[in-house]
Scaffold this motif. Sequence first.
Motif, PDB file in Angstrom:
ATOM      1  N   ILE A   1     -16.883   4.991  -3.652  1.00 62.06           N
ATOM      2  CA  ILE A   1     -15.615   4.965  -4.373  1.00 62.06           C
ATOM      3  C   ILE A   1     -15.627   5.916  -5.560  1.00 62.06           C
ATOM      4  O   ILE A   1     -14.597   6.521  -5.904  1.00 62.06           O
TER       5      ILE A   1
ATOM      6  N   THR B   1      -5.401  -1.454   3.556  1.00 61.38           N
ATOM      7  CA  THR B   1      -5.831  -0.948   2.246  1.00 61.38           C
ATOM      8  C   THR B   1      -5.421   0.499   2.056  1.00 61.38           C
ATOM      9  O   THR B   1      -4.889   0.881   0.999  1.00 61.38           O
TER      10      THR B   1
ATOM     11  N   CYS C   1      -5.158   1.467  -8.637  1.00 66.54           N
ATOM     12  CA  CYS C   1      -5.476   1.161  -7.236  1.00 66.54           C
ATOM     13  C   CYS C   1      -6.957   1.335  -6.951  1.00 66.54           C
ATOM     14  O   CYS C   1      -7.574   0.520  -6.243  1.00 66.54           O
ATOM     15  N   PHE C   2      -7.558   2.369  -7.501  1.00 66.57           N
ATOM     16  CA  PHE C   2      -8.994   2.571  -7.297  1.00 66.57           C
ATOM     17  C   PHE C   2      -9.807   1.519  -8.033  1.00 66.57           C
ATOM     18  O   PHE C   2     -10.884   1.126  -7.574  1.00 66.57           O
TER      19      PHE C   2
ATOM     20  N   LEU D   1      -9.685  -1.369  -5.780  1.00 69.88           N
ATOM     21  CA  LEU D   1     -10.514  -1.066  -4.616  1.00 69.88           C
ATOM     22  C   LEU D   1     -11.992  -1.254  -4.931  1.00 69.88           C
ATOM     23  O   LEU D   1     -12.766  -1.755  -4.102  1.00 69.88           O
ATOM     24  N   ARG D   2     -12.379  -0.906  -6.133  1.00 70.52           N
ATOM     25  CA  ARG D   2     -13.769  -1.107  -6.552  1.00 70.52           C
ATOM     26  C   ARG D   2     -14.102  -2.603  -6.646  1.00 70.52           C
ATOM     27  O   ARG D   2     -15.203  -3.040  -6.270  1.00 70.52           O
TER      28      ARG D   2
ATOM     29  N   LEU E   1      -2.725  -5.191  -4.729  1.00 75.25           N
ATOM     30  CA  LEU E   1      -2.832  -3.750  -4.531  1.00 75.25           C
ATOM     31  C   LEU E   1      -1.481  -3.136  -4.164  1.00 75.25           C
ATOM     32  O   LEU E   1      -1.149  -2.018  -4.587  1.00 75.25           O
TER      33      LEU E   1
ATOM     34  N   ILE F   1     -12.529  -3.236   3.798  1.00 71.83           N
ATOM     35  CA  ILE F   1     -11.542  -2.168   3.629  1.00 71.83           C
ATOM     36  C   ILE F   1     -10.930  -1.892   4.994  1.00 71.83           C
ATOM     37  O   ILE F   1     -11.639  -1.506   5.935  1.00 71.83           O
TER      38      ILE F   1
ATOM     39  N   LEU G   1      -2.779   2.800  -0.526  1.00 70.80           N
ATOM     40  CA  LEU G   1      -3.204   4.022  -1.211  1.00 70.80           C
ATOM     41  C   LEU G   1      -2.265   5.179  -0.883  1.00 70.80           C
ATOM     42  O   LEU G   1      -1.919   5.988  -1.767  1.00 70.80           O
TER      43      LEU G   1
ATOM     44  N   HIS H   1      -4.802  -7.738  -1.451  1.00 70.03           N
ATOM     45  CA  HIS H   1      -3.938  -6.694  -0.895  1.00 70.03           C
ATOM     46  C   HIS H   1      -2.520  -6.792  -1.447  1.00 70.03           C
ATOM     47  O   HIS H   1      -1.838  -5.770  -1.627  1.00 70.03           O
TER      48      HIS H   1
END
Length: 697
Positions: free
Chosen positions: A379, A285, A267-268, A271-272, A255, A281, A289, A252
């Motif tokens: 995602i 999180t 960011c994605f 996240l993946r 991120l 999540i 975003l 985090h």
Amino acid sequence: MSKMLRSAFQRGVLTRNSGVNVLKCAASFSSLRRSAFCPSERVQQKNLRFFSESATLRAPKWTESSSSISNAFDHVPEENKGDSFGDYSRKFSSKRIFRKASAEQRDLKYRNPEEEDDEDQKPVEKFKSRTGRRNTPYWYFLQCKRLIKEDKLAEALVMFEAEMLKGERLQPEEFNYTVLIGGCGRVGYLKKAFQLYNNMKKRSIEPSDATYTALFNACAESPWKQSGLEQALKLKQELLKKNIALSAITQHALLKTVALAGDLQSCFQLLREMLQNGQPITQETFQYLLISCVNDKQHGFRLALQVWHQMLNIGIKPDAQNYNILLRAARDCGIGDPNLASAILLKRPEDEANPKITSGRKSRRAKVKAETSCQHLDIDAFENELFVDTQTQRLGLTKESELKEKDQSIKDASQDETQMLPVSSSGSLTCQSELSAHSSSLPNLLEPRTCHSSVVALGSVNSASDRLALIGNLEGFLEKMAKDGQKPNIKTITLLADVMEAGSQSVQSLIDVAKRSHVKLDVPFFNTVIKRVAKAGDLDGAKAVKALMVDRGLVANAQTFCSIALACRREEDAMQLFTDMEACGIVPNAHIYSALISQGLKRLDYAYLHELLKHMHKMQVPPNEVIIRQLEFASQYPPSYDKLKSQNVYLDRIDGFRGFYKEWLEFMPGQETPHPWAKYQSPKPESNQDGVKQVSE
């Protein structure tokens, strides 16, 4: 004979003469022994019969040799007497404990008497700790943690480097470095954080997850976001080479770094990776975003609403921080193309399009399980929906608009009266309903399931108040917060004051909300309201809000008068503002002058600017970079202006202002922008600093 030889060797005083006599006695003794065993040789050596009564040693010869020994010892010099073998053992034979001499003792031993009398020579003092005893690394950890909480990072760094490492020469532990890296990370001191990390690796101290989290946080809080992002990605590659898995908290923090840099696609990607590693999540999180969406000033509000809908679809309830970030998006970001936003945000969910038919009542356990469990986050579909291709989407929009026109013409033919009704004054929503305002129900885009059949499209969304109308205005926004079990805090109310339309009704409604929520209003809230009213050009309204603030027992600060300065469009208003500041005991700063110069620059009032520069010189306020940039723009001719072709009353005075401005620059000192890390950097080490003395060996 053997006894005499033994006594002579024990005394250790064999000289040249005594040595010759002893050797003669030894030779005769050996020859007698041979004659005793060999009879032939005994006859030839009759005079050397040692064991007979006639063959005895003469006493005078022995006494002479002994006296010669004593006389020879008397002639030995005194310097050679102390160098005899075995004499040093007598001095150190009784010493059993050997202690290492300190540098101070060696310096005192070899110091000359003349240097002691010298007044300039200072005595060497030993390092003394603050407690008067030898401390432990954990004690220094607690002290550094206390100083960091008190916003004294520079003192904590000096204590660690000067006192702990150089003064007491303690071996630091992992927690000593981690607490300092965390303190540097909170203020964005990126350089020092990685310097401590490198020193940590040189000492072969293994970092922990908290250390890596603090390093990523330092990258996120750095004043230079792109540089911090590059440093964070390098650290991530280093950890991947070492096969070090990042925890959820560290992930985090990474991120957060990418989100503050405005890289939504990265960011994605993170996240993946979190989903692949099985990390949960959470609300945090989606906070990052939303922060990444805020950095997109053109489409940020539309992207934030899409992220919000996805968060609700997977069953995560937003917290107060999520609501505050959404208000920031409504204040700072636009919605982009209205047609594209209408097609995405007003799309009916699949669950409503194809409702599932269920029979019977659910059990209590099934209801609790449905509320607590979160749906799986796709995602790839989420990313494709967020980064939609505008060209292909626009082609689809043209077809949909044609179909809607056909449907609308059919409805007109069937004598169904429909009309495009703007909800707000700027027409942010167009609804297909009756003209009565009381019967119209406003949809709230915070709810993904509120796509009514009456909503046709989104109109022009130009201001922050229009974007607030899309999420239900003040009442709808607070109602949605209450449904999620959240209460507005002072930050929420301050952001609402910055988003709502300026007016006395808005201020009173926010005061009522704060009273119901038991929130105490502070000076930043009233400063935000004053700024909002002053930007609308209402100087009297801004002063009325200031009077309301004073009535509530709050004291106006420099930011208050800086907000009022945004409404001072005349020279008389500015002079009155300076008088009010002097009555309150506040000295005008560069920010207040910059706000006043911007108002004079909008009207090209060079007499107003001339008086402001004279007042700056009187108060000795150095201009900053913003003021210099404003004045440089004011002193330039417009590119299309020609004196010979046309005349302008305002631009004719620019020549006098240009001359005064050049003279003003010569006798006014400039204000240098301080470095963001200047107050945290420790001074260069000297010979005597912080109780540490450098000893020259």
